[in-house]
Design a protein around this motif. Structure first.
Motif, PDB file in Angstrom:
ATOM      1  N   UNK A 119     -31.640  24.011 136.481  1.00 34.04           N
ATOM      2  CA  UNK A 119     -32.725  23.047 136.732  1.00 34.04           C
ATOM      3  C   UNK A 119     -32.495  21.742 135.979  1.00 34.04           C
ATOM      4  N   UNK A 120     -31.933  21.828 134.772  1.00 43.83           N
ATOM      5  CA  UNK A 120     -31.643  20.602 134.016  1.00 43.83           C
ATOM      6  C   UNK A 120     -30.594  19.764 134.743  1.00 43.83           C
ATOM      7  N   UNK A 121     -29.587  20.411 135.291  1.00 45.44           N
ATOM      8  CA  UNK A 121     -28.543  19.682 136.023  1.00 45.44           C
ATOM      9  C   UNK A 121     -29.106  19.084 137.306  1.00 45.44           C
ATOM     10  N   UNK A 122     -29.974  19.825 137.981  1.00 44.66           N
ATOM     11  CA  UNK A 122     -30.586  19.303 139.204  1.00 44.66           C
ATOM     12  C   UNK A 122     -31.448  18.078 138.898  1.00 44.66           C
ATOM     13  N   UNK A 123     -32.201  18.133 137.791  1.00 43.82           N
ATOM     14  CA  UNK A 123     -33.042  16.999 137.422  1.00 43.82           C
ATOM     15  C   UNK A 123     -32.207  15.751 137.163  1.00 43.82           C
ATOM     16  N   UNK A 124     -31.095  15.896 136.471  1.00 47.82           N
ATOM     17  CA  UNK A 124     -30.221  14.741 136.211  1.00 47.82           C
ATOM     18  C   UNK A 124     -29.691  14.168 137.524  1.00 47.82           C
ATOM     19  N   UNK A 125     -29.317  15.037 138.452  1.00 45.30           N
ATOM     20  CA  UNK A 125     -28.792  14.556 139.728  1.00 45.30           C
ATOM     21  C   UNK A 125     -29.863  13.832 140.542  1.00 45.30           C
ATOM     22  N   UNK A 126     -31.084  14.370 140.560  1.00 46.86           N
ATOM     23  CA  UNK A 126     -32.168  13.711 141.284  1.00 46.86           C
ATOM     24  C   UNK A 126     -32.418  12.309 140.711  1.00 46.86           C
ATOM     25  N   UNK A 127     -32.416  12.161 139.387  1.00 47.31           N
ATOM     26  CA  UNK A 127     -32.641  10.859 138.772  1.00 47.31           C
ATOM     27  C   UNK A 127     -31.510   9.887 139.105  1.00 47.31           C
TER      28      UNK A 127
ATOM     29  N   UNK B 177     -39.670   6.507 134.252  1.00 45.01           N
ATOM     30  CA  UNK B 177     -38.745   7.185 133.339  1.00 45.01           C
ATOM     31  C   UNK B 177     -39.439   8.311 132.590  1.00 45.01           C
ATOM     32  N   UNK B 178     -40.667   8.066 132.141  1.00 45.77           N
ATOM     33  CA  UNK B 178     -41.389   9.061 131.339  1.00 45.77           C
ATOM     34  C   UNK B 178     -41.602  10.355 132.104  1.00 45.77           C
ATOM     35  N   UNK B 179     -41.931  10.234 133.386  1.00 46.62           N
ATOM     36  CA  UNK B 179     -42.215  11.433 134.165  1.00 46.62           C
ATOM     37  C   UNK B 179     -41.003  11.950 134.930  1.00 46.62           C
ATOM     38  N   UNK B 180     -39.870  11.270 134.806  1.00 45.65           N
ATOM     39  CA  UNK B 180     -38.628  11.794 135.351  1.00 45.65           C
ATOM     40  C   UNK B 180     -38.525  11.765 136.857  1.00 45.65           C
ATOM     41  N   UNK B 181     -39.064  10.735 137.499  1.00 45.27           N
ATOM     42  CA  UNK B 181     -38.968  10.653 138.953  1.00 45.27           C
ATOM     43  C   UNK B 181     -37.507  10.677 139.400  1.00 45.27           C
TER      44      UNK B 181
END
Length: 634
Positions: free
Chosen positions: A116-124, A150-154
């Motif tokens: 999930x951490x890797x997916x979040x980085x890719x989405x950003x 940035x704060x909410x990680x869109x």
């Protein structure tokens, strides 16, 4: 025994670290933290700090660092499992039974956190890329600045059924599926769950990404859901997760409140406007588990629902789930937004100050419950009103705490009584003088019409005096004596007695004793009345109305049955007397055949009521001979 990291995180989240440490170490408030002289080394000035928001302690002198469990093992000298068991008992958690598969599951969850951490980085990264232009344009229309984004990680999930798989090729397919990022259907090739959507990470109480929510950007895709969340996974249980909890917790400690809204976009809109203490459930109505979670932060959180019908249904579902959980000092307050608006709409239209005013006007749970049920259905007939009472009492029956249940019951019944049986206004005495004619000629004061001077209306006046005789105090005194003699009947007739407390105030004391579980014995009830400055009724209080249930020779079952009939009469009488008074007032205003007939009908009904009362008593107050004669003539 192997305890999962998820369970240990749950244990830590339920414990306030400072409350554990200050049992043996004196703490002093220092801004958002606590400080003390370190208990692990000798020092003269404090360098030991406790941070409840982050859940750890740290000494800048000796470097000691740990959480609640570490404190119990290092400072208290307990073994690890003993420390866990003691903290779990305090937090109300059951320690899991030994499970040889727990260690394997913990390793599995850790690997899913990596996914999930890797997916979040890719989405950003995708949001910042040229392909994320449409998503960035949407965020601009919502008024979210770069800091909020940035704060909410869109992020952004591009179109393409295999885009995420290609970007996260370092993870096996089964991990992507288990994390809820890919979908498999039968024997078909798996495909990406999120495609062409604005993405938001969903984080746990420690700020780790555990799931995602995605908003569709292509309005032409009418067959696709507007919002799509991850499914339940080993990391994510939507009924046990609140969006933004890890940020709202620290903010709530500063403001002293917590705002629960319907969706994560509402949370972000509120945070951007300065209301950082906001959380939201994830695609479901607020659950019992989530209510307990917010109560750990504040005792009375504010539920803020949209002003449409769906928002109000969500509010009532939350209330229904909260009622069984209510405990002293813990409740909910409810905000209803203007019709058709959500928090973002209100803030954009009227500004943050308008939102603050709405929050300041939050209503209590019981006020919201009463208003909802009172307005739910028409209340035009006695049956409609009886339905309202039944709905209110059905809610009360779900409350587990006996004191709160008793107080809710009393408060709602008081409100119902005031609504269904409004107090009569003081009615002016008739100023008619004898000698006037039946059609208004004669001696009238202030031109108010009353009973004309003819035999029929002299008869009416006598009947009214009979109907409003002094039996009220006598009947209530007899019933009070019967209740003290048979205390078990108080609970059985509590609803009826609650409607008669304006007739006999001592009923209220008996009901209080019943509701609070006090000993329902005759001597104990007499003592309760005496302590409140009340006296027991004496036989002279109901002279001439010797009811069978007051006879020592009558068997208890029969006596209780007659007592129940007497209570029914006591409840029935106010409505009948109100109707009779209204009819008499109408006759005073307009002497018509219709008004006269209605008043006579109610007078007869009142006399029939008195006859029923007389049948219950072995003797009753005698009517004067003239009145008796006129009654027979009637």
């Amino acid at each position: 025994m192997s305890l999962s990291p998820q369970w240990l995180d749950e244990l830590r989240s339920r414990i306030t670290l400072s409350s554990v440490i200050q049992r043996t170490t004196r703490l002093t408030k220092a801004g958002r933290e606590f400080k003390a002289c370190c208990p692990f080394h000798n020092e003269k000035s404090p360098s030991f700090y406790v941070n409840d928001e982050k859940g750890f302690y740290h000494c800048f002198g000796c470097g000691v660092h740990g959480d609640a469990i570490r404190w119990m093992t290092d400072q208290r000298g307990l073994g690890f499992m003993d420390a866990v068991k003691e903290l779990a008992a305090e937090a109300g958690l059951d320690v899991p039974a030994p499970d040889p598969r727990a260690a394997e599951a913990a390793v599995q969850r850790d690997s899913l956190h990596d996914v999930t951490a890797a997916a979040q980085k890719w989405f950003m990264d995708c949001l910042a890329a040229p392909e994320g232009e449409k998503a960035r344009a949407y965020l601009a229309t919502r008024g979210f600045d770069a800091h909020t984004v940035q704060r909410f990680g869109f992020g952004f999930a591009p179109e393409g059924r295999q885009a995420l798989k290609g970007a996260l090729g370092q993870f096996p397919e089964d991990k992507l599926i288990e994390a809820g990022l890919r979908i498999t259907v039968d024997d078909k090739e798996p495909y990406d769950r999120f495609r062409g959507r604005l993405m938001l990470p969903i984080e746990d109480a420690r700020g780790r990404v555990i799931a995602f929510g995605g908003r569709i950007l292509d309005k032409s895709k009418t067959d696709a859901p507007k919002y799509l969340n991850s499914p339940d996974t080993p990391l994510f249980d939507k009924g046990r997760t609140l969006y933004n909890l890890h940020r709202a917790g620290p903010a709530s400690r500063q403001t002293g409140r917590l705002i629960v809204v319907e969706g994560y976009m509402d949370v972000i809109a509120l945070a951007a406007a300065g209301f950082g203490e906001s959380v939201a459930p994830l695609g479901t109505a607020l659950t019992e588990r989530q209510i307990e979670m917010v109560w750990r932060l504040v005792e009375t959180p504010i539920l803020c629902f949209d002003g449409d019908a769906a928002g109000q249904r969500a509010a009532m579902r939350a209330i229904a789930r909260a009622l069984p959980l209510l405990r002293p000092a813990h409740s909910l307050r409810i905000v209803r937004l203007p019709s058709g608006l959500d928090p973002d709409d209100l803030i954009k239209r009227d500004g943050p100050r308008a939102m603050e005013e709405v929050l300041q006007g939050a209503r209590s749970l019981i006020d919201t419950l009463w208003d909802h049920e009172r307005d739910a259905l028409p209340l035009n007939t006695p049956e409609d009103k009886a339905g309202l009472k039944a709905r209110l009492l059905a809610h009360v029956e779900t409350i587990a705490d006996p004191d709160i249940k008793s107080l809710y019951r009393r408060e709602l019944l008081d409100r119902f009584a005031a609504f269904a049986y409004p107090a009569r206004e003081q009615r002016p005495q008739s100023n008619w003088q004898p000698g006037g004619s039946s059609r208004g000629s004669g001696n009238w004061k202030d031109k108010r019409r009353a009973f004309p001077a003819n035999p029929a209306n002299n008869h009416s006046a006598r009947l009214l005096r009979v109907a409003n005789g002094g039996a009220r105090d006598a009947l209530s005194a007899a019933i009070l004596t019967g209740l003290i003699r048979y205390p078990a009947e108080i609970a059985r007739h509590a609803d009826a007695l609650a409607r008669c407390t304006d007739i006999e105030a001592r009923f209220d004391l008996l009901l209080d004793a019943c509701d609070h579980g006090q000993a329902l014995e005759s001597d104990a009830l007499a003592t309760i009345l005496a302590r409140q400055g009340q006296t027991l009724p004496s036989p002279s209080d109901y002279s001439g109305m010797r009811f069978g249930f007051l006879s020592p020779d009558m068997a208890a079952p029969q006596a209780c049955a007659e007592l129940a009939q007497a209570i029914e009469l006591l409840v029935e009488r106010p409505a009948l007397e109100t109707a009779l008074a209204d009819a008499t007032e109408r006759l005073n205003r307009e002497f018509t055949d219709e008004a006269y007939a209605e008043q006579q009908r109610l007078l007869k009904r009142k006399l029939e009521f008195n006859a029923r009362l007389g049948q219950m008593a072995s003797a009753r107050a005698a009517l004067s001979s003239d009145d008796a004669t006129n009654t027979m003539a009637e």
